[in-house]
Design a protein around this motif. Structure first.
Motif, mmCIF file in Angstrom:
data_model
loop_
_atom_site.group_PDB
_atom_site.id
_atom_site.type_symbol
_atom_site.label_atom_id
_atom_site.label_comp_id
_atom_site.label_asym_id
_atom_site.label_seq_id
_atom_site.Cartn_x
_atom_site.Cartn_y
_atom_site.Cartn_z
ATOM 1 N N PRO A 140 0.860 -1.189 0.000
ATOM 2 C CA PRO A 140 0.000 0.000 0.000
ATOM 3 C C PRO A 140 0.892 1.233 0.000
ATOM 4 O O PRO A 140 1.867 1.308 0.752
ATOM 5 C CB PRO A 140 -0.794 -0.125 1.293
ATOM 6 C CG PRO A 140 0.045 -0.973 2.186
ATOM 7 C CD PRO A 140 0.835 -1.883 1.285
ATOM 8 N N LEU A 141 0.580 2.203 -0.863
ATOM 9 C CA LEU A 141 1.463 3.360 -1.024
ATOM 10 C C LEU A 141 0.844 4.648 -0.507
ATOM 11 O O LEU A 141 1.455 5.375 0.264
ATOM 12 C CB LEU A 141 1.836 3.516 -2.498
ATOM 13 C CG LEU A 141 2.773 4.663 -2.831
ATOM 14 C CD1 LEU A 141 4.158 4.419 -2.242
ATOM 15 C CD2 LEU A 141 2.852 4.850 -4.347
ATOM 16 N N LEU A 142 -0.374 4.939 -0.945
ATOM 17 C CA LEU A 142 -1.029 6.193 -0.583
ATOM 18 C C LEU A 142 -2.533 5.986 -0.454
ATOM 19 O O LEU A 142 -3.107 5.109 -1.103
ATOM 20 C CB LEU A 142 -0.779 7.263 -1.662
ATOM 21 C CG LEU A 142 0.640 7.781 -1.797
ATOM 22 C CD1 LEU A 142 0.820 8.514 -3.129
ATOM 23 C CD2 LEU A 142 0.985 8.688 -0.634
ATOM 24 N N PHE A 143 -3.139 6.836 0.365
ATOM 25 C CA PHE A 143 -4.593 6.890 0.486
ATOM 26 C C PHE A 143 -5.034 8.335 0.345
ATOM 27 O O PHE A 143 -4.246 9.261 0.569
ATOM 28 C CB PHE A 143 -5.052 6.379 1.867
ATOM 29 C CG PHE A 143 -4.935 4.896 2.033
ATOM 30 C CD1 PHE A 143 -5.975 4.051 1.665
ATOM 31 C CD2 PHE A 143 -3.786 4.330 2.569
ATOM 32 C CE1 PHE A 143 -5.872 2.679 1.823
ATOM 33 C CE2 PHE A 143 -3.662 2.960 2.720
ATOM 34 C CZ PHE A 143 -4.710 2.135 2.358
ATOM 35 N N THR A 144 -6.302 8.511 0.000
ATOM 36 C CA THR A 144 -6.920 9.829 0.070
ATOM 37 C C THR A 144 -8.405 9.668 0.356
ATOM 38 O O THR A 144 -9.050 8.790 -0.217
ATOM 39 C CB THR A 144 -6.743 10.651 -1.225
ATOM 40 O OG1 THR A 144 -7.335 11.959 -1.020
ATOM 41 C CG2 THR A 144 -7.419 10.016 -2.421
ATOM 42 N N PRO A 145 -8.945 10.495 1.261
ATOM 43 C CA PRO A 145 -10.394 10.574 1.329
ATOM 44 C C PRO A 145 -10.875 11.247 0.050
ATOM 45 O O PRO A 145 -10.125 12.010 -0.577
ATOM 46 C CB PRO A 145 -10.662 11.459 2.560
ATOM 47 C CG PRO A 145 -9.362 12.061 2.934
ATOM 48 C CD PRO A 145 -8.275 11.371 2.195
ATOM 49 N N LEU A 146 -12.095 10.970 -0.349
ATOM 50 C CA LEU A 146 -12.663 11.558 -1.565
ATOM 51 C C LEU A 146 -14.098 11.966 -1.280
ATOM 52 O O LEU A 146 -14.938 11.109 -0.970
ATOM 53 C CB LEU A 146 -12.614 10.549 -2.715
ATOM 54 C CG LEU A 146 -13.215 11.010 -4.037
ATOM 55 C CD1 LEU A 146 -12.315 12.070 -4.678
ATOM 56 C CD2 LEU A 146 -13.395 9.822 -4.982
#
Length: 168
Positions: A140-146
């Motif tokens: 896993p590299l990155l997350f973002t709320p959307l």
């Protein structure tokens, strides 16, 4: 929206409305991910569209900020170093670069359609890997709320061009 407006208006949103995101907007954002450039076009990435309400508890364990789970969706990007291109002369694997470009396309596309995001790199990778069902090949590299933002941008001073550019 003009590109200059997108890159000027994008900011790290740390508050979201309880409002669903239209599927057309999600599709637009995912299309942006598919056209992101990757080394030798190997495309060593996966994108996860996570329903926040169904997965709120585990998402809070991955990144324990209340605003992270206010948005209706969290998007995650995972990469495979096995599938990514590696520079043959020094062994530099560019999976992280490829995945970051993909996330950047996602975030800029989201801004283009009026949605808020926030790069999340400071998460608990072991919990994220287990939740996403990743084997040892994937990281896993990155997350973002959307979602629709409900917070004003913070003051984020930027360097002047002459502070970081060198002409040779």
């Amino acid at each position: 929206m003009e590109f200059k407006d997108i890159i000027t208006e994008r900011y790290s949103v740390r508050g979201y409305l309880d409002k669903e995101v239209e599927q057309e907007k999600i599709d637009y954002i995912l299309k942006a991910a598919t056209i992101a450039p990757t080394g030798v076009n190997y495309q060593p990435f996966k994108v996860f569209v996570i329903d926040t309400k169904k997965n709120k508890e585990i998402l809070q364990n991955i990144y324990p900020q209340d605003w992270f789970v206010e948005a209706p969706i969290v998007i995650g990007v995972a990469v495979s170093k096995e599938k990514a291109w590696t520079r043959p002369w020094d062994g530099k694997n560019i999976a992280d670069i490829d995945g970051t470009i993909v996330m950047d396309h996602i975030i800029l596309a989201a801004t283009d359609v009026g949605l808020g995001t926030c790069y999340i790199g400071a998460f608990k990778a072991d919990i994220a890997s287990e939740f996403l069902g990743l084997d040892d090949e994937w990281e896993p590299l990155l997350f973002t709320p959307l979602g629709y933002g409900n917070a004003e941008p913070r003051d984020t001073p930027r360097m002047e061009i002459d502070e970081f550019v060198e002409y040779l």
